[in-house]
Design an enzyme around this catalytic site. Structure first.
Site, PDB file in Angstrom:
ATOM      1  N   GLY A  62       0.831  -1.195   0.000  1.00  0.00           N
ATOM      2  CA  GLY A  62       0.000   0.000   0.000  1.00  0.00           C
ATOM      3  C   GLY A  62       0.868   1.249   0.000  1.00  0.00           C
ATOM      4  O   GLY A  62       2.022   1.208   0.438  1.00  0.00           O
ATOM      5  N   GLN A  68       2.900   9.924   1.439  1.00  0.00           N
ATOM      6  CA  GLN A  68       4.256   9.355   1.503  1.00  0.00           C
ATOM      7  C   GLN A  68       5.158   9.837   0.376  1.00  0.00           C
ATOM      8  O   GLN A  68       6.375   9.705   0.464  1.00  0.00           O
ATOM      9  CB  GLN A  68       4.192   7.826   1.487  1.00  0.00           C
ATOM     10  CG  GLN A  68       3.586   7.242   2.749  1.00  0.00           C
ATOM     11  CD  GLN A  68       3.473   5.740   2.643  1.00  0.00           C
ATOM     12  OE1 GLN A  68       2.488   5.236   2.138  1.00  0.00           O
ATOM     13  NE2 GLN A  68       4.480   5.019   3.097  1.00  0.00           N
ATOM     14  N   CYS A 114       6.103  -0.390   7.025  1.00  0.00           N
ATOM     15  CA  CYS A 114       5.698   0.771   6.227  1.00  0.00           C
ATOM     16  C   CYS A 114       6.870   1.192   5.365  1.00  0.00           C
ATOM     17  O   CYS A 114       8.015   1.199   5.833  1.00  0.00           O
ATOM     18  CB  CYS A 114       5.297   1.900   7.169  1.00  0.00           C
ATOM     19  SG  CYS A 114       4.846   3.419   6.321  1.00  0.00           S
ATOM     20  N   LEU A 115       6.597   1.554   4.115  1.00  0.00           N
ATOM     21  CA  LEU A 115       7.672   1.977   3.209  1.00  0.00           C
ATOM     22  C   LEU A 115       8.370   3.240   3.721  1.00  0.00           C
ATOM     23  O   LEU A 115       9.495   3.517   3.337  1.00  0.00           O
ATOM     24  CB  LEU A 115       7.118   2.208   1.799  1.00  0.00           C
ATOM     25  CG  LEU A 115       6.602   0.957   1.066  1.00  0.00           C
ATOM     26  CD1 LEU A 115       5.987   1.346  -0.274  1.00  0.00           C
ATOM     27  CD2 LEU A 115       7.699  -0.078   0.872  1.00  0.00           C
ATOM     28  N   HIS A 148      -4.282   1.365   7.595  1.00  0.00           N
ATOM     29  CA  HIS A 148      -2.904   1.901   7.680  1.00  0.00           C
ATOM     30  C   HIS A 148      -2.734   3.073   6.697  1.00  0.00           C
ATOM     31  O   HIS A 148      -2.185   4.119   7.057  1.00  0.00           O
ATOM     32  CB  HIS A 148      -1.927   0.751   7.369  1.00  0.00           C
ATOM     33  CG  HIS A 148      -0.486   1.134   7.284  1.00  0.00           C
ATOM     34  ND1 HIS A 148       0.474   0.594   8.123  1.00  0.00           N
ATOM     35  CD2 HIS A 148       0.184   1.980   6.467  1.00  0.00           C
ATOM     36  CE1 HIS A 148       1.651   1.110   7.819  1.00  0.00           C
ATOM     37  NE2 HIS A 148       1.506   1.947   6.811  1.00  0.00           N
ATOM     38  N   GLU A 149      -3.239   2.907   5.470  1.00  0.00           N
ATOM     39  CA  GLU A 149      -3.063   3.957   4.448  1.00  0.00           C
ATOM     40  C   GLU A 149      -3.909   5.189   4.762  1.00  0.00           C
ATOM     41  O   GLU A 149      -3.458   6.323   4.549  1.00  0.00           O
ATOM     42  CB  GLU A 149      -3.398   3.418   3.052  1.00  0.00           C
ATOM     43  CG  GLU A 149      -2.545   2.245   2.575  1.00  0.00           C
ATOM     44  CD  GLU A 149      -1.059   2.412   2.791  1.00  0.00           C
ATOM     45  OE1 GLU A 149      -0.559   3.549   2.714  1.00  0.00           O
ATOM     46  OE2 GLU A 149      -0.386   1.393   3.054  1.00  0.00           O
ATOM     47  N   HIS A 156      -2.190   7.421   7.109  1.00  0.00           N
ATOM     48  CA  HIS A 156      -1.193   8.290   6.461  1.00  0.00           C
ATOM     49  C   HIS A 156      -1.827   9.604   6.007  1.00  0.00           C
ATOM     50  O   HIS A 156      -1.232  10.673   6.140  1.00  0.00           O
ATOM     51  CB  HIS A 156      -0.597   7.609   5.224  1.00  0.00           C
ATOM     52  CG  HIS A 156       0.542   6.680   5.510  1.00  0.00           C
ATOM     53  ND1 HIS A 156       1.699   7.087   6.140  1.00  0.00           N
ATOM     54  CD2 HIS A 156       0.728   5.368   5.222  1.00  0.00           C
ATOM     55  CE1 HIS A 156       2.538   6.053   6.225  1.00  0.00           C
ATOM     56  NE2 HIS A 156       1.975   4.998   5.693  1.00  0.00           N
TER      57      HIS A 156
HETATM   58 NI    NI Z   1       2.748   3.057   5.534  1.00  0.00          NI
END
Ligand code: NI
Length: 169
Positions: free
Chosen positions: A45, A50, A90-91, A132-133, A136
């Site tokens: 995701g 991000q 998470c990225l 989660h997204e 963000h």
């Molecule tokens: Ni993330």
């Protein structure tokens, strides 16, 4: 086009994203780039936040063979039920995996890239990933759910990783 992913604790990850009102060509380019960047980084995701674009857009694909792309614009969770401990990464938070609690089932409404309404009921990994997204988009990271002790350790560890990278370059 690949976009650069912001890393924790970059303050830009704390911005609250704005509602999308124009379903135009730049939005399509953005979502294409987001999918490309997510797949390139082997993520499941990615939120626009991000990549330093503060619009309410997320892309996800939780399928093993990477064939179920889902783009959600202006996603809103309308109903949550149950609790599940999920192991998340998470990225934007390198080399970190921790358990956090999420709702097990969610009912969601959103729009697609053309501005058409979507509503869905989901559970399992997809539900966790969407929660989660959406966090963000509200400037929230999964590490915010950890204890202060764990967050402090994480900050130290990440500053060491950054130091190593900066001396390597
Ligand atoms: Ni993330």
């Amino acid at each position: 086009m690949l976009r650069k992913i912001l890393n924790y604790p970059d303050p830009r990850l704390r911005k609250v994203a704005e509602t999308v009102t124009e379903f135009d060509e730049p939005l399509k380019t953005l979502t294409r780039d987001m999918f490309e960047t997510m797949y390139h980084s082997s993520g499941i995701g990615l939120a626009a936040t991000q990549i330093d674009i503060h619009l309410r857009v997320v892309v996800v694909d939780v399928s093993r063979d990477r064939t179920c792309p889902l783009c959600l614009v202006n996603p809103v969770i309308e109903k949550k039920s149950g609790t599940v401990a999920s192991k998340e990464g998470c990225l934007s938070v390198p080399e970190t995996v921790e358990y956090v609690n999420r709702a097990e089932h969610i009912t969601l409404r959103a729009q697609n890239v053309n501005g058409e309404n979507i509503s869905m009921d989901t559970e399992g990994l997809l539900a966790i990933c969407i929660q989660h997204e959406i966090d963000h988009l509200d400037g929230k990271l999964f590490v915010d759910y950890l204890s202060n002790l764990k967050q402090n350790r994480l900050k130290k560890r990440i500053s060491k990783i950054e130091l190593k990278e900066s001396t390597a370059n």
